[in-house]
Design an enzyme around this catalytic site. Structure first.
Site, short mmCIF file in Angstrom:
data_model
loop_
_atom_site.label_atom_id
_atom_site.label_comp_id
_atom_site.label_asym_id
_atom_site.label_seq_id
_atom_site.Cartn_x
_atom_site.Cartn_y
_atom_site.Cartn_z
CD1 TRP A 67 -6.37 7.53 -5.30
CD2 TRP A 67 -4.86 6.88 -6.83
NE1 TRP A 67 -5.53 6.66 -4.69
CE2 TRP A 67 -4.60 6.22 -5.58
CE3 TRP A 67 -4.04 6.60 -7.92
CZ2 TRP A 67 -3.54 5.33 -5.44
CZ3 TRP A 67 -2.99 5.71 -7.76
CH2 TRP A 67 -2.75 5.09 -6.53
NE ARG A 68 -5.50 8.98 -0.65
CZ ARG A 68 -4.80 8.42 0.32
NH1 ARG A 68 -3.75 9.05 0.82
NH2 ARG A 68 -5.16 7.26 0.82
CD GLU A 122 -11.28 3.25 -4.73
OE1 GLU A 122 -11.32 2.12 -4.22
OE2 GLU A 122 -10.66 4.19 -4.21
CD GLN A 181 -8.31 -9.26 -4.20
OE1 GLN A 181 -7.37 -9.82 -3.68
NE2 GLN A 181 -9.51 -9.24 -3.65
CB THR A 182 -3.41 -4.03 -7.05
OG1 THR A 182 -3.94 -4.99 -7.96
CG2 THR A 182 -2.08 -3.53 -7.56
CG LEU A 217 -3.03 -4.71 -11.98
CD1 LEU A 217 -1.90 -4.24 -11.07
CD2 LEU A 217 -3.76 -3.50 -12.56
N GLY A 218 -2.82 -8.92 -12.93
CA GLY A 218 -3.60 -10.05 -12.43
C GLY A 218 -5.08 -9.76 -12.31
CE1 TYR A 265 -13.13 0.79 -0.33
CE2 TYR A 265 -12.70 -0.24 -2.47
CZ TYR A 265 -12.36 0.66 -1.47
OH TYR A 265 -11.24 1.44 -1.63
CG ASP A 309 -10.67 -1.18 2.46
OD1 ASP A 309 -10.81 -0.95 3.68
OD2 ASP A 309 -9.72 -0.74 1.78
CB CYS A 326 -0.11 -1.45 19.16
SG CYS A 326 -1.00 -2.67 18.16
CB CYS A 354 -1.90 3.16 17.66
SG CYS A 354 -3.56 3.20 16.95
#
Length: 346
Positions: free
Chosen positions: A21-22, A34, A39-40, A77-78, A117, A135, A196, A199
């Site tokens: 999708w990118r 999206e 939630q996935t 997928l819920g 979002y 998000d 961290c 980072c």
């Protein structure tokens, strides 16, 4: 002020995940991704994205599909309201926008199931519109880097984070920045055990300097979890089983399940047999238990109860289905998993 967006984008260019999708500016495909990824996790959502873009390559194809087909493709997928909203919005795009995915933020956010979002993500990724995404990943990054004590689920916190995220958005590169900060939160600034020490924002992260990374972000609300007890009846008739469609406004709306008795607590075998006999005038031959199925804010404890003799009593709105045809009906993951484990579904 640190050059926040430049550091994030530089990190992204070295670490970005390759995702289909990118590789497109098609707003319909971006919208599908999206909705699926709400939630996935990405690894799980990818196969559903490929399935939906293959089965419904155009908005028209999705709009013309039956709800049962869409729910069946969504199975496992819920959060099935996402699939119902997806289907309803496809019809809305056909009816209100002539089959062309809307371009303006105000129109995108009017689609069923699309919030701030998703509208920001779709319009920035597809059209380069200047809207910052916000998000869970972005909340986490911003709350840690800027050491924000406001709860992300409070009215004041949401308003503050929205303003901050918008202020950090680069003027002419919203799509790449939005993808970058979400990937950064998912891969680098993770909820648990963030990396961290490697980072790029370490020197500028206020939470890291104070040693309180694990305390950000702050949440004020914690939803209560409730237990539910489902007793599913596998009633045979001429070698077939009965299914019933869930139509009430509850979990798994419009999905199919076996006839079910919900009880307020886990009953003993004898009490359960009495309950079944009082309703259906028959007694089970075997009972199998599945300890627990976890949903957000609900724990489902399920029994699967078999009957040897053919059931010929009242069937109301039940549907008689041959075992091999069970796969053609959208079922909750709980039942699908049981059928696979019990050898009734391949």
């Amino acid at each position: 002020m640190i050059d926040f967006h430049r550091l994030i984008i530089d990190w992204y260019r070295l670490n970005a995940r390759s995702l289909p999708w990118r590789e497109t500016k098609n707003p319909y495909y971006i919208w599908l991704s999206e909705v699926i990824l709400q939630q996935t996790k990405v690894d799980q959502g990818l196969k559903y994205y490929l399935k939906f873009t293959n089965n419904y390559p155009r908005v028209l194809d999705l709009a013309l599909a039956s709800e049962e087909d869409v729910l069946n493709d969504w199975q496992g997928l819920g959060y099935y309201s996402r699939a119902r909203n997806l289907h309803a919005s496809a019809k809305m795009i056909m009816n209100d926008y002539g089959g062309v995915f809307p371009r303006e933020y105000k129109d995108v956010i009017s689609l069923k199931g699309v919030g701030d979002y998703s509208a920001a993500a779709i319009t920035s990724f597809a059209y380069g519109s200047p809207y910052a995404v916000l998000d869970g990943n972005v909340f986490r990054v911003l709350s840690r880097v800027f050491d924000i004590e406001l709860a992300i689920d409070s009215t004041e916190g949401k308003k503050m984070f929205k303003g901050l995220s918008q202020s950090l958005l680069p003027e002419n590169n919203s799509a790449e920045y939005n993808q970058a900060i979400m990937d950064f939160g998912a891969m680098q600034c993770k909820p648990k055990n963030p990396d961290c020490f490697s980072c790029v924002l370490q020197d500028n992260c206020l939470s890291f300097s104070k040693g309180i990374v694990g305390e950000r972000p702050v949440k004020s609300k914690k939803a209560k979890t409730r237990n539910r007890y489902f007793n599913y009846l596998l009633l045979k008739n001429e070698g077939s089983l009965f299914l019933k469609k869930r139509i009430s406004k509850d979990i798994w709306q419009h999905l199919y399940e076996f006839p079910m008795i919900e009880t307020r607590k886990m009953l003993s075998i004898d009490d359960l047999k009495s309950e079944i006999f009082s309703r259906y005038s028959c007694l089970p031959s075997e009972m199998k238990s599945l300890k627990k199925h976890v949903l957000s804010h609900q724990h489902i404890y399920a029994n699967f109860i078999f009957f040897d003799t053919d059931y010929t009593g009242p069937i109301d709105s039940w549907v008689k289905v041959e075992v091999l045809d069970l796969q053609n009906y959208p079922l909750p993951r709980l039942i699908d998993r049981f059928l696979i484990e019990d050898g009734l579904r391949l």
